[in-house]
Design a protein around this motif. Structure first.
Motif, PDB file in Angstrom:
ATOM      1  N   LYS A  15       0.844  -1.210   0.000  1.00 52.80           N
ATOM      2  CA  LYS A  15       0.000   0.000   0.000  1.00 52.80           C
ATOM      3  C   LYS A  15       0.873   1.251   0.000  1.00 52.80           C
ATOM      4  O   LYS A  15       0.586   2.216  -0.707  1.00 52.80           O
ATOM      5  CB  LYS A  15      -0.942  -0.007   1.193  1.00 52.80           C
ATOM      6  N   ALA A  16       1.946   1.238   0.793  1.00 55.71           N
ATOM      7  CA  ALA A  16       2.861   2.384   0.807  1.00 55.71           C
ATOM      8  C   ALA A  16       3.530   2.542  -0.556  1.00 55.71           C
ATOM      9  O   ALA A  16       3.738   3.667  -1.028  1.00 55.71           O
ATOM     10  CB  ALA A  16       3.910   2.214   1.908  1.00 55.71           C
ATOM     11  N   PHE A  17       3.882   1.415  -1.202  1.00 53.16           N
ATOM     12  CA  PHE A  17       4.501   1.505  -2.525  1.00 53.16           C
ATOM     13  C   PHE A  17       3.527   2.086  -3.548  1.00 53.16           C
ATOM     14  O   PHE A  17       3.913   2.925  -4.371  1.00 53.16           O
ATOM     15  CB  PHE A  17       5.024   0.149  -2.998  1.00 53.16           C
ATOM     16  N   LEU A  18       2.265   1.670  -3.502  1.00 55.81           N
ATOM     17  CA  LEU A  18       1.270   2.225  -4.428  1.00 55.81           C
ATOM     18  C   LEU A  18       1.103   3.732  -4.214  1.00 55.81           C
ATOM     19  O   LEU A  18       0.999   4.494  -5.180  1.00 55.81           O
ATOM     20  CB  LEU A  18      -0.067   1.506  -4.283  1.00 55.81           C
ATOM     21  N   ARG A  19       1.079   4.175  -2.957  1.00 59.85           N
ATOM     22  CA  ARG A  19       1.005   5.621  -2.675  1.00 59.85           C
ATOM     23  C   ARG A  19       2.218   6.341  -3.257  1.00 59.85           C
ATOM     24  O   ARG A  19       2.099   7.420  -3.838  1.00 59.85           O
ATOM     25  CB  ARG A  19       0.906   5.884  -1.165  1.00 59.85           C
ATOM     26  N   LEU A  20       3.409   5.728  -3.105  1.00 60.39           N
ATOM     27  CA  LEU A  20       4.638   6.315  -3.638  1.00 60.39           C
ATOM     28  C   LEU A  20       4.579   6.409  -5.164  1.00 60.39           C
ATOM     29  O   LEU A  20       4.934   7.438  -5.749  1.00 60.39           O
ATOM     30  CB  LEU A  20       5.842   5.478  -3.204  1.00 60.39           C
ATOM     31  N   MET A  21       4.118   5.341  -5.815  1.00 61.76           N
ATOM     32  CA  MET A  21       3.980   5.351  -7.280  1.00 61.76           C
ATOM     33  C   MET A  21       3.051   6.481  -7.723  1.00 61.76           C
ATOM     34  O   MET A  21       3.368   7.227  -8.650  1.00 61.76           O
ATOM     35  CB  MET A  21       3.410   4.015  -7.781  1.00 61.76           C
ATOM     36  N   LYS A  22       1.909   6.582  -7.066  1.00 65.98           N
ATOM     37  CA  LYS A  22       0.917   7.600  -7.454  1.00 65.98           C
ATOM     38  C   LYS A  22       1.431   9.003  -7.183  1.00 65.98           C
ATOM     39  O   LYS A  22       1.189   9.919  -7.971  1.00 65.98           O
ATOM     40  CB  LYS A  22      -0.400   7.341  -6.736  1.00 65.98           C
ATOM     41  N   GLN A  23       2.169   9.173  -6.090  1.00 65.69           N
ATOM     42  CA  GLN A  23       2.761  10.473  -5.796  1.00 65.69           C
ATOM     43  C   GLN A  23       3.762  10.859  -6.896  1.00 65.69           C
ATOM     44  O   GLN A  23       3.777  11.997  -7.364  1.00 65.69           O
ATOM     45  CB  GLN A  23       3.450  10.434  -4.435  1.00 65.69           C
ATOM     46  N   SER A  24       4.588   9.914  -7.314  1.00 62.94           N
ATOM     47  CA  SER A  24       5.545  10.184  -8.398  1.00 62.94           C
ATOM     48  C   SER A  24       4.827  10.463  -9.705  1.00 62.94           C
ATOM     49  O   SER A  24       5.224  11.338 -10.471  1.00 62.94           O
ATOM     50  CB  SER A  24       6.503   9.000  -8.558  1.00 62.94           C
ATOM     51  N   TRP A  25       3.763   9.719  -9.985  1.00 63.43           N
ATOM     52  CA  TRP A  25       2.977   9.911 -11.202  1.00 63.43           C
ATOM     53  C   TRP A  25       2.400  11.323 -11.245  1.00 63.43           C
ATOM     54  O   TRP A  25       2.370  11.960 -12.296  1.00 63.43           O
ATOM     55  CB  TRP A  25       1.870   8.854 -11.254  1.00 63.43           C
ATOM     56  N   GLN A  26       1.974  11.828 -10.073  1.00 59.10           N
ATOM     57  CA  GLN A  26       1.411  13.178 -10.015  1.00 59.10           C
ATOM     58  C   GLN A  26       2.494  14.255 -10.088  1.00 59.10           C
ATOM     59  O   GLN A  26       2.209  15.406 -10.394  1.00 59.10           O
ATOM     60  CB  GLN A  26       0.604  13.360  -8.725  1.00 59.10           C
ATOM     61  N   GLY A  27       3.734  13.893  -9.797  1.00 58.98           N
ATOM     62  CA  GLY A  27       4.844  14.850  -9.833  1.00 58.98           C
ATOM     63  C   GLY A  27       5.632  14.721 -11.117  1.00 58.98           C
ATOM     64  O   GLY A  27       5.146  15.009 -12.202  1.00 58.98           O
ATOM     65  N   GLY A  28       6.864  14.226 -10.991  1.00 59.37           N
ATOM     66  CA  GLY A  28       7.768  14.143 -12.140  1.00 59.37           C
ATOM     67  C   GLY A  28       7.562  12.945 -13.034  1.00 59.37           C
ATOM     68  O   GLY A  28       8.207  12.822 -14.070  1.00 59.37           O
ATOM     69  N   GLY A  29       6.701  12.017 -12.641  1.00 60.84           N
ATOM     70  CA  GLY A  29       6.416  10.861 -13.468  1.00 60.84           C
ATOM     71  C   GLY A  29       7.072   9.588 -12.974  1.00 60.84           C
ATOM     72  O   GLY A  29       7.890   9.599 -12.051  1.00 60.84           O
ATOM     73  N   VAL A  30       6.691   8.492 -13.596  1.00 63.11           N
ATOM     74  CA  VAL A  30       7.174   7.153 -13.267  1.00 63.11           C
ATOM     75  C   VAL A  30       7.679   6.517 -14.560  1.00 63.11           C
ATOM     76  O   VAL A  30       7.033   6.623 -15.603  1.00 63.11           O
ATOM     77  CB  VAL A  30       6.031   6.285 -12.669  1.00 63.11           C
TER      78      VAL A  30
END
Length: 189
Positions: A6-21
């Protein structure tokens, strides 16, 4: 140790909303069909066969399909998936997998508002990792390995055999806090 998915999914989504994944599907070292997923200051290499469905589901949502082996895409909020140039794929993967990782990390009870501090090796050095990224490995933080030369730490999930890397963010921590963390000696009970 086990990653907090769950923490990893939050991290992925946070990156997606910022500089990208960045998402690369690769045959790591020619052996395993794997996903290599990176954001700012973190990376995950995980065998496709053991990748949690929540992660693969998010990848399919962003890419509108499962990537083929050798494909790499960059995704960010508001943008369609973009191809990653061939040379950049190898640079990202080798940056994390080429290190010389040593044991000896101790998670410290010292945190700033944005970072968790970790003492490593016998050199009285401290590393700092963003709290949102550190949450992925926090329950097993002491089982990590660090490449002191590059400042990149690595953990392995015992269930998925996935590898998770974090880059040291200590340059964003005041020197006096880094010094205090480096001198910290855990109490033995």
């Amino acid at each position: 140790m086990r990653f907090d998915i769950k923490a990893f999914l939050r991290l992925m989504k946070q990156s997606w909303q910022g500089g990208g994944v960045k998402i690369l599907r690769t045959e790591h070292r020619g052996l395993r069909d794997s996903f290599f997923i990176t954001g700012a200051g973190w990376a995950l290499l995980i065998p496709k066969e053991h990748c949690p469905s929540e992660i693969t589901g998010q990848l399919v949502t962003w890419l509108a399909d499962m990537p083929k082996i050798g494909e790499s895409k960059w995704v960010a909020k508001g943008c369609g998936p973009q191809d990653i140039p061939e040379g950049d794929k190898a640079i990202d993967l080798s940056r994390y997998t080429a290190g010389t990782y040593e044991t000896g990390m101790v998670c410290l009870p010292i945190c700033t508002t944005t970072n968790a501090l970790v003492q490593y090796s016998d050199r009285n050095l401290a590393a700092a990792f963003p709290l949102d990224a550190f949450a992925v490995v926090q329950p097993g933080a002491n089982f990590g390995f660090l490449d002191a030369e590059t400042g990149i730490a690595r953990w392995q999930d015992e269930d998925t055999q996935g590898l998770f890397w974090l880059c040291d963010n200590a340059d964003n921590i005041p020197q006096d806090v880094r010094d205090a963390a480096a001198r910290f000696t855990p109490q033995k009970h």
